[in-house]
Design an enzyme around this catalytic site. Sequence first.
Site, PDB file in Angstrom:
ATOM      1  N   LYS A 284      -0.208 -21.223  -7.026  1.00 11.02           N
ATOM      2  CA  LYS A 284       0.408 -22.371  -6.365  1.00 11.02           C
ATOM      3  C   LYS A 284       0.719 -23.447  -7.398  1.00 11.02           C
ATOM      4  O   LYS A 284      -0.082 -23.724  -8.282  1.00 11.02           O
ATOM      5  CB  LYS A 284      -0.531 -22.947  -5.299  1.00 11.02           C
ATOM      6  CG  LYS A 284      -0.317 -22.403  -3.915  1.00 11.02           C
ATOM      7  CD  LYS A 284      -1.101 -23.204  -2.897  1.00 11.02           C
ATOM      8  CE  LYS A 284      -0.746 -22.786  -1.479  1.00 11.02           C
ATOM      9  NZ  LYS A 284      -1.464 -23.595  -0.476  1.00 11.02           N
ATOM     10  N   GLU A 368      -6.413 -22.344  14.923  1.00  4.11           N
ATOM     11  CA  GLU A 368      -6.683 -23.455  15.833  1.00  4.11           C
ATOM     12  C   GLU A 368      -7.413 -23.008  17.093  1.00  4.11           C
ATOM     13  O   GLU A 368      -8.284 -23.739  17.604  1.00  4.11           O
ATOM     14  CB  GLU A 368      -5.367 -24.144  16.212  1.00  4.11           C
ATOM     15  CG  GLU A 368      -4.706 -24.888  15.077  1.00  4.11           C
ATOM     16  CD  GLU A 368      -3.871 -24.010  14.165  1.00  4.11           C
ATOM     17  OE1 GLU A 368      -3.362 -24.522  13.146  1.00  4.11           O
ATOM     18  OE2 GLU A 368      -3.727 -22.796  14.474  1.00  4.11           O
ATOM     19  N   ARG A 396      -1.319 -24.661  19.941  1.00  3.42           N
ATOM     20  CA  ARG A 396      -1.808 -23.284  19.944  1.00  3.42           C
ATOM     21  C   ARG A 396      -3.162 -23.153  20.646  1.00  3.42           C
ATOM     22  O   ARG A 396      -3.532 -22.067  21.062  1.00  3.42           O
ATOM     23  CB  ARG A 396      -1.951 -22.787  18.506  1.00  3.42           C
ATOM     24  CG  ARG A 396      -0.633 -22.614  17.795  1.00  3.42           C
ATOM     25  CD  ARG A 396      -0.822 -22.072  16.408  1.00  3.42           C
ATOM     26  NE  ARG A 396       0.413 -21.465  15.911  1.00  3.42           N
ATOM     27  CZ  ARG A 396       0.496 -20.725  14.826  1.00  3.42           C
ATOM     28  NH1 ARG A 396      -0.589 -20.485  14.112  1.00  3.42           N
ATOM     29  NH2 ARG A 396       1.648 -20.212  14.449  1.00  3.42           N
TER      30      ARG A 396
END
Length: 665
Positions: A284, A368, A396
Amino acid sequence: MERKTLLEGIRSPRDVKKLNDGQLEQLCAEIRERLIQTVSQTGGHLASSLGVVELTVALHKVFRSPIDQIMWDVGHQAYAHKLLTGRERRFDTLRQEDGISGFPKARESVHDVFLAGHSSTSLSVACGLARAKSLRQEDGYVIAVIGDGAFTNGMVYEAMNNVARYRDRIIVVLNDNEMSISRNVGALARYLAKIRSKHEYFKAKDMIEHGVRSIPLVGDSLYKAIYSSKAAVKNMLYNSNLFEDFGFDYLGPVNGHDLQSLCEVLRRAKSLNRPVLLHIETQKGKGYPFAEKNPGAYHGVSKFDVKNGSEEAPSTDHFSGVFGEELTRLAGEDSSICAITAAMKYGTGLFPFAAGYPERFFDVGIAEEHGVTFAAGLARNGMKPVFAVYSTFLQRGYDQVLHDTAIEQQHVVFGVDRAGIVGEDGETHQGLFDVAFLSSIPNVVIYSPATYQELRLHLHKALYEHNGPVALRYPRGKEPRLPQRCSTGEDFLLIDDYRAKTLVISYGREFAQAYEAAERLNRRGTPVALLKLGRINPIDETCVKLAAQYDAILFAEEGILQGGVAEHFGLRLQRRGWQGCYRVTAVDGVFVPQATVASSLARLGLDAGSLEKRLQQLDDMRTRSDADKEEIGPCGDRAGTDREPREGEDHDYAGARVCQQSKGG
């Protein structure tokens, strides 16, 4: 003439195919430079985009978009893809109003297959895309690029359980950029995995398979025996055969920054004509030292100085930062307080809590649904869990809020971050639905602070004055400017003028716009009262009683009209027999596109200037009605007429007319 860069000459993926190996490397360097320069001015997702530059170039070198469909999960990895698919000239408009979206968007380009603002959807979409291609006998592959973090979400495994059933041409690229999905089992396994990704290995494997199968009479049986033995040995060595158990051919891991290796292994995956999982390892923030050193901080950034990496705004001067600091302070006094996040430790301001109380901090990953029910379990056994989650992601967990927290009154506090308009992230991230879906669930209490001080006070109430689920919703960014008298932290606040017969009601950040609108009118001699709601669900009947004393009411709500607080409040007024004029300004029937918060509010009629005009019109209407009560109805229309309601109006089934003036952009 100034010589163009390679990137400036890319108008479609076809141009990428014309480049040689050296030019492809140069193209990658130019893409990185462009990403850093642009995102430093527009803000956006930088670290993840920098990590997939070589992969993006390799994909467009090997495959034929849009015949071959490339899915990005999550879509914030797709910046380089946008540069290579005809949007280089407009890339400076990234995440700006009427500009290029920060996520793939099919309306924007034929090369953007599917909108992907939320994580872990790509495998399910890819499964449907590939099945449709097979049923329609269409050419092409479906490639899903998915980060390792997305494998913490259960939807991925639901999709994997179905992908291999049909043996369609699906290639899943697992972008492993931070943690290892499979267990590290030593140098031998890594060496063998690396060998399996080489062209020579593929060639030899194919020759052996063909040779064994061609042996008369015993060829197929012998190959199956060898394959079974190989699988057993491989499983013993790797101990990480999850993907092949799901029916994928597993390739990798491969260095995700080695263009030649990537192109080679992608061609191999393409040749198999069946479900393949390609495991690549990337870094990253690759190519920008500040992002490489701290990729979490550079996941999503505001404008920043390229030279020193510093952002323009202080890191804690926003609602998320204040929430995290206050929760950390309270946790120092109460050992039962726990904090939960769904892979958003930095975004939700929980980094101080994680550093100070690591044993009570839980990052559940992009899960979630699990986060909500996990919190309910903590609450059941005496802890005080606080789940900090973006409004758009809490969607969600609706079933879990209803089934696992509300029915049995588990005391879970939801820190609903990014509530309301979020700005440049656009449709997929606007926090406009939480009030409507949370208020539909019995026993859920909802607070909506307008200032930092109210946020602190409401957090204390949520933790210590309630026994069931409590949602504390707050916007992205800094607090609005409001007088100190407005930061009471009470369930409601009435700012009255004894002459006023018109009232404006609002809550949260939007109250600042309503306050400014009312103040402008008051300064011009048109008295308007204000009612600020701190607790928006359940609605305090005292508020309804106070509001019923006014002849005309405007409710301003930074949320959707259907199921919002304004509708609930209006219904309660009607039940009391109130006969005044009630108007609502809210978001109605649209998904709000990317733009600044200020521009979005203006488009929706929720800025102070628009509210001022509507309040003036409402007060003028009320005045005319007072002058001719015998002839004129409560909304300025002649009583007793049979005309149809104007656009935006809705007749009250209890007798009064409700004028719902909502805006849709």
